[in-house]
Enzyme design. Structure first.
Site, PDB file in Angstrom:
ATOM      1  N   GLY A  54       4.368   3.408  10.088  1.00  8.32           N
ATOM      2  CA  GLY A  54       4.901   2.579  11.150  1.00  8.32           C
ATOM      3  C   GLY A  54       4.487   1.133  11.028  1.00  8.32           C
ATOM      4  O   GLY A  54       5.228   0.236  11.401  1.00  8.32           O
ATOM      5  N   ALA A  55       3.284   0.914  10.507  1.00  9.85           N
ATOM      6  CA  ALA A  55       2.758  -0.447  10.451  1.00  9.85           C
ATOM      7  C   ALA A  55       1.726  -0.553   9.335  1.00  9.85           C
ATOM      8  O   ALA A  55       1.207   0.458   8.871  1.00  9.85           O
ATOM      9  CB  ALA A  55       2.122  -0.815  11.793  1.00  9.85           C
ATOM     10  N   MET A  56       1.462  -1.782   8.920  1.00  9.78           N
ATOM     11  CA  MET A  56       0.568  -2.012   7.774  1.00  9.78           C
ATOM     12  C   MET A  56      -0.270  -3.257   8.018  1.00  9.78           C
ATOM     13  O   MET A  56       0.239  -4.287   8.450  1.00  9.78           O
ATOM     14  CB  MET A  56       1.439  -2.165   6.514  1.00  9.78           C
ATOM     15  N   GLU A  57      -1.559  -3.138   7.668  1.00  9.63           N
ATOM     16  CA  GLU A  57      -2.538  -4.156   8.070  1.00  9.63           C
ATOM     17  C   GLU A  57      -2.694  -5.318   7.101  1.00  9.63           C
ATOM     18  O   GLU A  57      -3.812  -5.804   6.915  1.00  9.63           O
ATOM     19  CB  GLU A  57      -3.896  -3.473   8.238  1.00  9.63           C
ATOM     20  N   HIS A  93      -8.314  -2.908  11.188  1.00  8.51           N
ATOM     21  CA  HIS A  93      -8.344  -3.035   9.732  1.00  8.51           C
ATOM     22  C   HIS A  93      -8.614  -4.462   9.263  1.00  8.51           C
ATOM     23  O   HIS A  93      -9.035  -4.661   8.129  1.00  8.51           O
ATOM     24  CB  HIS A  93      -6.994  -2.631   9.146  1.00  8.51           C
ATOM     25  N   HIS A  98      -5.024  -0.519  16.000  1.00 10.27           N
ATOM     26  CA  HIS A  98      -5.353   0.102  14.712  1.00 10.27           C
ATOM     27  C   HIS A  98      -5.262  -0.932  13.588  1.00 10.27           C
ATOM     28  O   HIS A  98      -6.208  -1.105  12.807  1.00 10.27           O
ATOM     29  CB  HIS A  98      -4.391   1.270  14.477  1.00 10.27           C
ATOM     30  N   GLU A  99      -4.133  -1.630  13.527  1.00  9.20           N
ATOM     31  CA  GLU A  99      -3.948  -2.600  12.435  1.00  9.20           C
ATOM     32  C   GLU A  99      -4.932  -3.754  12.551  1.00  9.20           C
ATOM     33  O   GLU A  99      -5.412  -4.280  11.548  1.00  9.20           O
ATOM     34  CB  GLU A  99      -2.520  -3.128  12.424  1.00  9.20           C
ATOM     35  N   GLU A 151       0.857  -1.169   0.000  1.00 12.10           N
ATOM     36  CA  GLU A 151       0.000   0.000   0.000  1.00 12.10           C
ATOM     37  C   GLU A 151       0.905   1.235   0.000  1.00 12.10           C
ATOM     38  O   GLU A 151       1.816   1.313   0.835  1.00 12.10           O
ATOM     39  CB  GLU A 151      -0.883   0.033   1.243  1.00 12.10           C
ATOM     40  N   GLU A 162      -8.930   4.655   7.301  1.00 14.80           N
ATOM     41  CA  GLU A 162      -7.941   5.140   8.266  1.00 14.80           C
ATOM     42  C   GLU A 162      -8.590   5.844   9.439  1.00 14.80           C
ATOM     43  O   GLU A 162      -8.185   5.672  10.583  1.00 14.80           O
ATOM     44  CB  GLU A 162      -6.949   6.070   7.566  1.00 14.80           C
TER      45      GLU A 162
HETATM   46 ZN   LIG Z   1      -4.405   2.188   8.995  1.00 15.66          ZN
END
Ligand SMILES: [Zn+2]
Length: 876
Positions: A294-297, A334, A330-331, A159, A353
């Site tokens: 920082g992070a990805m789902e 998602h 958060h992740e 992404e 988001e």
């Molecule tokens: Zn997100």
């Protein structure tokens, strides 16, 4: 994804994720017609079988991708996405090879077949090779020092939209298909994918072909692959296997994240009303950093950089521990909202988001109320309003047509305004109705794609009252409503309030205001009362005759401007207000003062009343405001000293009460406050704090070697460093082996106040020493204190600096460096940069930096004198 921002220690990294899906097999057929596309729609993918053979040492890979497709109209030409892939052979149904031409700008490949493909199902077989990147885009490598020497691990980041860098295909979120992925893994290494391993075939050379189970139909940007020497620790929660994957030897550092996931998953199963849909959920730690996230789902295999996933006793602060929980939340949100149900196109990135950000705060508030995350939500509101009150803002829902625009869409409007608007709507319909609406939305659209109005419809049905008009006002038009409290009269134990709506703008005070339907709550000591401001005005009656707080509870996304007598009454009763209203009111007052709606010193009057026993987060906001004033007195040491005296008098006693060491049983947020106070006082040059920090550094105090204050103390040392100290820090950075400690130390080298050392740091960033993903951190650190120097340097070495950040986001990196400048000359430099290097559609990052600089110049010229007079008055 989780975007990164720095507001305070409490403000956490933010994830951004965006998604869209393909024509869904089941639900939401209505969305398909509304989906824009960059690819022709005459062919659609049904299934991918992808086999990757990495050559990590040479940063190359070979791949074969077999795509089952549905041809809707007979054609001999197919266009799909591909970026930096070299095609070997392409056939359809095993026939003769197609000719392939590529378009680098459009990131597409066009396949021309010798014969027409009739309508119906076909199979494409594509053999190709590609590049392993050194920044987080496509398939990428992260290097680190292992126990036995240098190591390289591979990960993916798709992404948005970078799946096309690992396989050719329909890399748009609305094309939703199952994936079969396999990878050839060197001996002694593991592979992680979205799904559990389905099989493993040993090769003669000791390598193995690892095959993963078939995924459910999903969007391409959510596919994931990692290969390396890993530890994997696991737990089971609500029947789902949870894992944290780290470089070998670091597994135990994942315990906090694993325990957090085990708390969060059952809570989400209940909230969403749909069980987590995959057999396992990993969170994979990458030893490196990105400037942008920082992070990805990824579905079933979240990726996080180590500093936002692993707890390292050497450096992890309480603020970071809380961030790790909140980013995980958060992740994980998602996994349902984004992965199971996916936005049809990037226009609706905000919903993904904003929702995940809102949900993370909600889950954290439910599972860790002692952290008071709802108070922290005001940090996000402020970050959003900062962007949203300038002419360069954009609506939450924005039309996206280019790849560059997709990448630029990951900003505070998308995340924090998105979260604020959702929080406001939830507050408006009530928690239960909102949750029931979300449950219905997930159930109806699972494995499908949606547009934003699908959610509004579901919530309206559940709540039995309309919200779409309010939602559209706040998401389809830009800007921030201003609620003016024109009068408040007390009679018979009730307060009658007259409200008028205009618009809060920092750079266009005379702008004709837009109109919003604004849900407003007000309290005056009794039960709070609600109204909906429509047509620009409203009256309401509030029980009680105490100090009137509008935006009571701070769930509204707007600024509140009180008449002078009401503001004076609020200021004098400030210590008696609830913490959330204290923080929100102080934020409003400070911002309205800087924008010229009232005197900038009113916020200082409020700060003057903050009691020693005030909430930690209120004190943190206070410290931030004082630090912000310090930056306004750039090159003005006399006034900096004046401010420092005030800050020492206000914050010093509080630090002495808290002490420099954790006390048994202290509240978690007091630990965060301690670090913030030391940090702010150190930056302001408080003699006691600087002396104590220097003493600890000179004597190799244990708090410098490890522990929650390490980063703060080294930050003060680095900021005040002379050449010898800087070299000592550099030696520490060079010798450090732990990736997330190493990047922190290199970042510190960029934070020296001495411009000569800042320049040395910039030069260091262009060498091989810091490591591929650490170098951009140094440049960004220099930009915080020396924005003009950093920008000029990056421009002079543009090609090399661009190589330090990932390709999909590089054009906004340079303008970002200049954002903190207060030099009017920078405006011209940025205009020139945008003209030369940015397209008209993608110059938003430069325009926003220009607007921020102009605002800073204006504030210093027009508002700082108020503050100076106030501080001088305190001296007497
Ligand atoms: Zn997100």
């Amino acid at each position: 994804m989780r975007r990164l921002r720095h507001v305070s220690a409490l403000a956490i990294a933010l994830t951004a994720c965006a998604t869209t899906g393909s024509t869904p097999p089941a639900a939401a057929p209505e969305a398909a017609n509304q989906v824009p596309s960059q690819l022709p729609r005459g062919v659609r993918p049904l299934h991918y079988a992808i086999a990757i053979v990495p050559d990590a040492a040479n940063l190359r890979f070979t791949g074969t991708t077999a795509i089952d497709i549905q041809v809707l109209e007979p054609t001999d030409t197919i266009t799909l996405n591909a970026a930096e892939l070299d095609f070997a052979t392409v056939t359809a149904d095993g026939g003769p090879a197609a000719r392939v031409s590529t378009d680098a700008d459009a990131q597409t490949a066009t396949l021309r077949f010798p014969a027409t493909l009739n309508a119906g199902r076909h199979r494409l077989d594509i053999a190709y090779s590609g590049k392993i990147n050194t920044q987080a885009a496509g398939l990428f490598a992260l290097d680190y020092q292992g126990e036995a020497g240098p190591k390289r691990a591979l990960f993916t980041q798709f992404e948005a939209p970078d799946a096309r860098r690992m396989f050719p295909g329909w890399d748009e979120p609305a094309f939703r298909t199952p994936y079969d992925l396999s990878v050839t893994v060197p001996a002694g290494q593991q592979a992680i994918g979205n799904m559990p391993e389905a099989g493993r075939e040993l090769q003669a050379d000791g390598s193995a072909i690892v095959r993963f189970q078939t995924t459910p139909p999903m969007s391409s940007y959510l596919l994931f692959l990692a290969v390396g020497e890993f530890d994997r620790i696991t737990a089971t929660a609500a029947g789902t296997e949870l894992g944290v994957v780290t470089r070998r030897g670091a597994g135990e550092q994942g315990r906090w994240a694993l325990a957090s996931q085990a708390q969060i998953l059952p809570w989400y199963n209940d909230y969403f009303g749909t069980r987590y849909p995959l057999p396992k959920l990993d969170n994979v730690a990458g030893p490196g950093t990105s400037q942008f996230f920082g992070a990805m789902e990824n579905w079933g295999a979240i990726f996080s950089f180590e500093n936002i996933l692993l707890v390292d006793p050497a450096i992890t602060t309480e603020a970071r521990r809380q961030s790790i929980f909140e980013v995980d939340a958060h992740e994980m949100a998602h996994q349902w909202f984004g992965d199971l149900v996916t936005m049809a196109w990037w226009d609706d990135l905000w919903l993904n988001e904003g929702f995940a950000s809102w949900m993370a705060t909600k889950a954290t508030a439910a599972l860790h109320p002692e952290w008071e995350p709802l108070l922290g939500r005001i940090d996000g509101r402020e970050a959003a309003i900062n962007l949203d009150s300038l002419a360069t803002t954009h609506p939450v829902v924005q039309h996206v047509t280019t790849v560059e625009q997709i990448s630029q869409a990951f900003d505070a409007i998308t995340y924090e305004k998105g979260e604020a608007v959702i929080a406001m709507l939830e507050d408006y319909v009530g928690e239960t109705a909102w949750r029931d609406g979300v449950r219905a939305y997930i159930a109806r659209h699972r494995l499908g794609n949606t547009v934003t109005d699908d959610l509004w419809g579901a919530v309206e049905t559940a709540a039995g009252r309309p919200i779409t008009q309010i939602a559209h006002d706040f998401t389809r038009q830009p800007g921030v409503p201003l609620i003016r409290v024109e009068s408040a009269r007390c009679a018979g134990g009730r307060t009658s309030v007259a409200l008028r709506q205009s618009e809060f703008s920092r750079d266009r005070p005379d702008k004709p205001p837009l109109a919003w339907h604004v849900p407003v709550i007000a309290g005056a000591g009794g039960r709070p009362a609600r109204t909906l401001v429509e047509g620009g005005a409203a009256n309401l009656t509030v029980p009680g005759c105490g100090p009137l707080v509008v935006n009571y509870g701070q769930a509204g996304y707007y600024r509140t401007l009180y008449s002078a007598p009401l503001l004076a009454s609020l200021t004098s009763s400030f210590p008696t207000l609830r913490p959330i209203d204290q923080i929100g009111l102080l934020a409003d007052t400070w911002s309205l003062g800087l924008a010229g709606y009232q005197s900038a010193s009113v916020a200082l009057d409020m700060i003057d009343t903050v009691p020693a026993t005030g909430n930690s987060r209120l004190w943190i906001r206070t410290a931030e405001i004082l630090a912000q004033i310090k930056s306004m007195y750039d090159n003005d040491p006399a006034h900096q000293a004046l401010l420092s005296r005030y800050a020492s008098a206000r914050l010093g006693p509080l630090l002495r009460r808290l002490g420099w060491s954790p006390r048994p049983g202290e509240r978690a947020n007091d630990a965060i406050l301690r670090g913030e106070l030391i940090d702010t006082l150190g930056e302001l040059g408080d003699a006691d704090v600087v002396a104590e920090t220097n003493r600890r550094f000179a004597t190799n105090d244990p708090s410098i070697a490890a522990g929650p204050l390490r980063q703060t103390l080294l930050g003060i040392i680095a900021y005040n460093a002379d050449a010898a100290t800087w070299e000592r820090l550099r030696a520490m950075a060079h010798d450090e082996r732990t990736p997330q400690v190493k990047v922190q130390l290199y970042r510190l080298l960029g934070s020296a106040r001495d411009p000569a050392l800042a320049r040395r740091a910039l030069e260091l960033a262009l060498t091989d020493e810091p490591g591929a993903t650490n170098a951009s951190q140094i440049v960004a650190a220099v930009a915080a204190e020396h924005p003009d120097l950093a920008f000029d340097f990056a421009l002079a070495h543009r090609e090399r600096v661009m190589g330090l950040v990932d390709a999909s986001s590089s054009s906004r990196f340079l303008p970002g460096l200049a954002t903190r400048s207060a030099d009017p000359a920078m405006v011209e430099k940025l205009r020139d940069y945008a003209t030369r290097y940015m397209t008209p559609q993608s110059r938003g990052a430069a325009d926003r930096a220009i607007a921020a600089i102009q605002d800073r110049v204006r504030v210093r010229r027009d508002r700082l004198p108020d503050i100076t007079r106030w501080l001088e008055g305190r001296r007497s």
